[in-house]
Each structure stands twice: as C-alpha cells, then as structure tokens.
Write a protein that holds these residues in place. Structure first.
Motif, PDB file in Angstrom:
ATOM      1  N   ALA A  98       1.248  -1.225   0.421  1.00  0.00           N
ATOM      2  CA  ALA A  98      -0.080   0.367   0.111  1.00  0.00           C
ATOM      3  C   ALA A  98       1.127   1.466   0.441  1.00  0.00           C
ATOM      4  O   ALA A  98       0.774   2.516  -0.712  1.00  0.00           O
ATOM      5  CB  ALA A  98      -0.120  -0.053   1.315  1.00  0.00           C
ATOM      6  N   LYS A  99       2.056   1.467   0.726  1.00  0.00           N
ATOM      7  CA  LYS A  99       3.007   2.800   1.059  1.00  0.00           C
ATOM      8  C   LYS A  99       3.647   2.428  -0.318  1.00  0.00           C
ATOM      9  O   LYS A  99       3.529   4.000  -1.274  1.00  0.00           O
ATOM     10  CB  LYS A  99       3.921   2.490   2.067  1.00  0.00           C
ATOM     11  CG  LYS A  99       4.769   2.759   2.264  1.00  0.00           C
ATOM     12  CD  LYS A  99       4.158   4.531   2.834  1.00  0.00           C
ATOM     13  CE  LYS A  99       5.114   5.486   3.265  1.00  0.00           C
ATOM     14  NZ  LYS A  99       3.999   6.709   3.086  1.00  0.00           N
ATOM     15  N   ILE A 100       3.444   2.039  -1.066  1.00  0.00           N
ATOM     16  CA  ILE A 100       4.650   1.788  -2.392  1.00  0.00           C
ATOM     17  C   ILE A 100       3.668   2.212  -3.745  1.00  0.00           C
ATOM     18  O   ILE A 100       4.137   3.129  -4.710  1.00  0.00           O
ATOM     19  CB  ILE A 100       5.289   0.054  -2.818  1.00  0.00           C
ATOM     20  CG1 ILE A 100       6.452  -0.344  -2.343  1.00  0.00           C
ATOM     21  CG2 ILE A 100       4.917   0.643  -4.317  1.00  0.00           C
ATOM     22  CD1 ILE A 100       7.223  -1.477  -2.225  1.00  0.00           C
ATOM     23  N   ARG A 106       2.065   9.143  -5.980  1.00  0.00           N
ATOM     24  CA  ARG A 106       2.713  11.164  -5.944  1.00  0.00           C
ATOM     25  C   ARG A 106       4.021  11.464  -6.742  1.00  0.00           C
ATOM     26  O   ARG A 106       4.063  12.359  -6.994  1.00  0.00           O
ATOM     27  CB  ARG A 106       3.592  10.953  -4.342  1.00  0.00           C
ATOM     28  CG  ARG A 106       2.254  11.050  -3.454  1.00  0.00           C
ATOM     29  CD  ARG A 106       3.297  11.058  -1.578  1.00  0.00           C
ATOM     30  NE  ARG A 106       2.770  11.215  -1.246  1.00  0.00           N
ATOM     31  CZ  ARG A 106       2.884  11.759   0.470  1.00  0.00           C
ATOM     32  NH1 ARG A 106       3.950  11.930   0.740  1.00  0.00           N
ATOM     33  NH2 ARG A 106       2.141  11.526   1.164  1.00  0.00           N
ATOM     34  N   LEU A 107       4.533  10.077  -6.967  1.00  0.00           N
ATOM     35  CA  LEU A 107       6.125  10.046  -8.045  1.00  0.00           C
ATOM     36  C   LEU A 107       4.988  10.398  -9.621  1.00  0.00           C
ATOM     37  O   LEU A 107       5.286  11.541 -10.269  1.00  0.00           O
ATOM     38  CB  LEU A 107       6.527   9.221  -8.161  1.00  0.00           C
ATOM     39  CG  LEU A 107       7.702   8.709  -9.539  1.00  0.00           C
ATOM     40  CD1 LEU A 107       8.366   9.964  -8.771  1.00  0.00           C
ATOM     41  CD2 LEU A 107       8.276   7.773  -9.488  1.00  0.00           C
ATOM     42  N   GLU A 108       3.904  10.176  -9.588  1.00  0.00           N
ATOM     43  CA  GLU A 108       3.544  10.154 -10.662  1.00  0.00           C
ATOM     44  C   GLU A 108       2.980  11.315 -10.934  1.00  0.00           C
ATOM     45  O   GLU A 108       2.638  12.328 -12.100  1.00  0.00           O
ATOM     46  CB  GLU A 108       2.027   9.567 -11.687  1.00  0.00           C
ATOM     47  CG  GLU A 108       2.494   7.401 -11.946  1.00  0.00           C
ATOM     48  CD  GLU A 108       1.932   6.535 -11.415  1.00  0.00           C
ATOM     49  OE1 GLU A 108       0.155   6.779 -11.140  1.00  0.00           O
ATOM     50  OE2 GLU A 108       2.122   5.697 -11.932  1.00  0.00           O
ATOM     51  N   GLU A 111       5.306  13.853 -11.879  1.00  0.00           N
ATOM     52  CA  GLU A 111       5.724  14.207 -13.353  1.00  0.00           C
ATOM     53  C   GLU A 111       5.481  14.407 -13.865  1.00  0.00           C
ATOM     54  O   GLU A 111       5.706  15.720 -14.671  1.00  0.00           O
ATOM     55  CB  GLU A 111       6.177  12.509 -13.376  1.00  0.00           C
ATOM     56  CG  GLU A 111       7.288  11.846 -12.948  1.00  0.00           C
ATOM     57  CD  GLU A 111       7.530  10.370 -13.651  1.00  0.00           C
ATOM     58  OE1 GLU A 111       6.393   9.629 -13.609  1.00  0.00           O
ATOM     59  OE2 GLU A 111       8.880   9.967 -12.961  1.00  0.00           O
ATOM     60  N   HIS A 112       3.919  14.982 -13.615  1.00  0.00           N
ATOM     61  CA  HIS A 112       2.593  15.484 -14.771  1.00  0.00           C
ATOM     62  C   HIS A 112       2.816  16.630 -14.311  1.00  0.00           C
ATOM     63  O   HIS A 112       2.873  17.363 -15.749  1.00  0.00           O
ATOM     64  CB  HIS A 112       1.841  15.034 -14.015  1.00  0.00           C
ATOM     65  CG  HIS A 112       0.158  15.267 -14.675  1.00  0.00           C
ATOM     66  ND1 HIS A 112      -0.077  15.512 -15.893  1.00  0.00           N
ATOM     67  CD2 HIS A 112      -0.748  16.666 -14.077  1.00  0.00           C
ATOM     68  CE1 HIS A 112      -0.933  16.485 -16.542  1.00  0.00           C
ATOM     69  NE2 HIS A 112      -0.997  17.176 -15.008  1.00  0.00           N
ATOM     70  N   ARG A 113       3.068  17.296 -13.096  1.00  0.00           N
ATOM     71  CA  ARG A 113       3.382  18.896 -12.836  1.00  0.00           C
ATOM     72  C   ARG A 113       4.167  19.503 -13.512  1.00  0.00           C
ATOM     73  O   ARG A 113       4.230  19.860 -13.839  1.00  0.00           O
ATOM     74  CB  ARG A 113       3.293  18.748 -11.228  1.00  0.00           C
ATOM     75  CG  ARG A 113       2.029  19.026 -10.601  1.00  0.00           C
ATOM     76  CD  ARG A 113       2.067  19.099  -9.559  1.00  0.00           C
ATOM     77  NE  ARG A 113       0.601  19.343  -8.839  1.00  0.00           N
ATOM     78  CZ  ARG A 113       0.996  18.511  -7.477  1.00  0.00           C
ATOM     79  NH1 ARG A 113       1.671  19.367  -6.210  1.00  0.00           N
ATOM     80  NH2 ARG A 113      -0.564  19.096  -6.442  1.00  0.00           N
ATOM     81  N   ILE A 114       5.785  18.599 -13.308  1.00  0.00           N
ATOM     82  CA  ILE A 114       6.785  19.221 -14.129  1.00  0.00           C
ATOM     83  C   ILE A 114       6.682  18.729 -15.272  1.00  0.00           C
ATOM     84  O   ILE A 114       6.751  20.259 -15.386  1.00  0.00           O
ATOM     85  CB  ILE A 114       8.374  18.063 -13.213  1.00  0.00           C
ATOM     86  CG1 ILE A 114       7.994  18.188 -11.976  1.00  0.00           C
ATOM     87  CG2 ILE A 114       8.558  18.242 -14.585  1.00  0.00           C
ATOM     88  CD1 ILE A 114       8.856  16.792 -11.340  1.00  0.00           C
ATOM     89  N   GLU A 115       5.887  18.409 -16.439  1.00  0.00           N
ATOM     90  CA  GLU A 115       5.866  18.515 -17.617  1.00  0.00           C
ATOM     91  C   GLU A 115       4.886  19.567 -17.245  1.00  0.00           C
ATOM     92  O   GLU A 115       4.543  20.044 -19.154  1.00  0.00           O
ATOM     93  CB  GLU A 115       5.181  16.528 -17.709  1.00  0.00           C
ATOM     94  CG  GLU A 115       6.067  15.665 -18.123  1.00  0.00           C
ATOM     95  CD  GLU A 115       5.600  14.975 -18.360  1.00  0.00           C
ATOM     96  OE1 GLU A 115       4.224  14.263 -18.803  1.00  0.00           O
ATOM     97  OE2 GLU A 115       5.959  13.262 -18.475  1.00  0.00           O
TER      98      GLU A 115
END
Length: 128
Positions: A98-100, A106-108, A111-115
């Motif tokens: 669940a933590k993974i 959060r990583l996705e 990445e979306h915000r960065i793009e």
C-alpha cells in the motif's frame, strides 16, 4: 464408529457439486460456509487414519479434490498451512504494498506537474 458433526453454528454452505435444492431435498444438513482450522484438521486426520476418501467426502459434503488439497497442505506445512487468515508477515507485506502504491501515485503526480510546467527536459537531465 464414525460420528457426523456438521452443525457448527455457521452459515449454510452451498455444495460445489450439486445445486442447493438437491442437498436440501435429499435431507442435507446446513454446512458451514468456512471450515475452521480444527474442523479441517479433523477431516484430514480421518483420512490419515485410513478412512476412505469417498466416505469422508460424503459425510462432510466436501468435494474429494478439496479434501485431498487440505490433506496435501496439512502434510506439507502442518496445521499452520490450513489457516486462511493473514499472519503478521502477510499483513506487513500488505502495508508495504500500500505504501509503495501511494509513493508511485505521488511520483506520477509530480511527473505530471513537472511536464505541465514545461520543465520535463530539465528534470529528465537531472535524473541521469
């Protein structure tokens, strides 16, 4: 002499080999939906004592293949293998998964915000 203990105060279980109407019409007794560790052990021990598989299957209304499976598990791992509830290690593994999953989301999102801000090329170069 073999005694027949079926009523264990649990919900009725539908047999896997016959429709529900057939078992009730043929004088079938309500069976538990889940079999306890103790009850599974009793049935496996009956088989180990030499009782015929078809007789135990008929008495308990458990399909022969399921009894064979319980017997194989019992012999491989003892009574611990017949437990159906998660043990401490399994619970820890579930929490870790669940933590993974949360971290991957959060990583996705990051990445979306960065793009979205047009910084994807710069971010990719910094990752190398």
């Amino acid at each position: 002499m073999v005694t027949k203990k079926v009523d264990m105060g649990k919900k009725a279980r539908k047999p896997t080999t016959a429709p529900a109407e057939e078992s009730v019409a043929s004088g079938g007794v309500e069976l538990p939906e889940r079999w306890s560790l103790q009850r599974k052990s009793e049935l496996v021990l009956r088989l180990r004592r030499g009782e015929p598989l078809d007789a135990v299957s008929r008495d308990s209304q458990i399909p022969a293949h399921e009894l064979e499976s319980w017997k194989r598990v019992f012999l491989d791992t003892g009574t611990r293998g017949l437990k159906t509830r998660a043990e401490a290690e399994e619970r820890e593994l579930t929490v870790a998964r669940a933590k993974i999953g949360e971290l991957m989301m959060r990583l996705e999102l990051a990445e979306h915000r960065i793009e979205k801000r047009g910084l994807a090329d710069e971010w990719k170069r910094s990752r190398r």
